[in-house]
Design a protein around this motif. Structure first.
Motif: not given
Length: 139
Positions: A65-81
């Motif tokens: 679950r933590e690994e999935q959350r980290q992946w989602q956070l990276r994706l959200l950071e990319r989308e925010k950029r």
């Protein structure tokens, strides 16, 4: 014909002398605003998914679950950029600078803008930038 009804093919069929005329600017404004709205929805859904709490007791499940959350956070950071780049492109449109290379002042080109509406460099300038980056990495 309104800009919202203009197809990419019709856009590309316009004479080169018409580059970044009012119709083309309206086309890209509509395109960027649509992309911005869709991106905002994805970001909102992503943050909502991150806020959901799933009670798990198994250590492997917690780690997964933590690994999935980290992946989602990276994706959200990319989308925010990307969202920031879209906002910058809309600002360039408002200033009348959209579609022109920041480095050379030459047209970026309709085909390139259709593929990457947030582009700020023409193909030649982008290639030079990538060559400089490769050279710096090798040094």
């Amino acid at each position: 014909m309104t800009s919202s009804r203009l197809t990419p093919e019709q856009l590309l069929a316009q004479p080169a002398d018409d580059y970044m005329n009012d119709v083309q600017q309206a086309f890209f404004r509509d395109l960027l605003e649509t992309e911005r709205d869709e991106l905002r929805q994805r970001i909102d859904l992503g943050f909502h998914a991150l806020r959901e709490f799933e009670s798990v007791s198994d250590d492997a499940d917690i780690a997964s679950r933590e690994e999935q959350r980290q992946w989602q956070l990276r994706l959200l950071e990319r989308e925010k950029r990307l969202l920031d780049k879209i906002d910058e492109a809309l600002e360039r449109l408002a200033r009348g600078e959209y579609g022109w290379c920041e480095e050379s002042g030459e047209p970026i080109g309709l085909r390139r803008l259709l593929l990457r509406p947030t582009a700020t460099l023409c193909i030649e300038a982008k290639q030079r930038q990538e060559q400089r980056e490769r050279h710096q990495r090798q040094a």
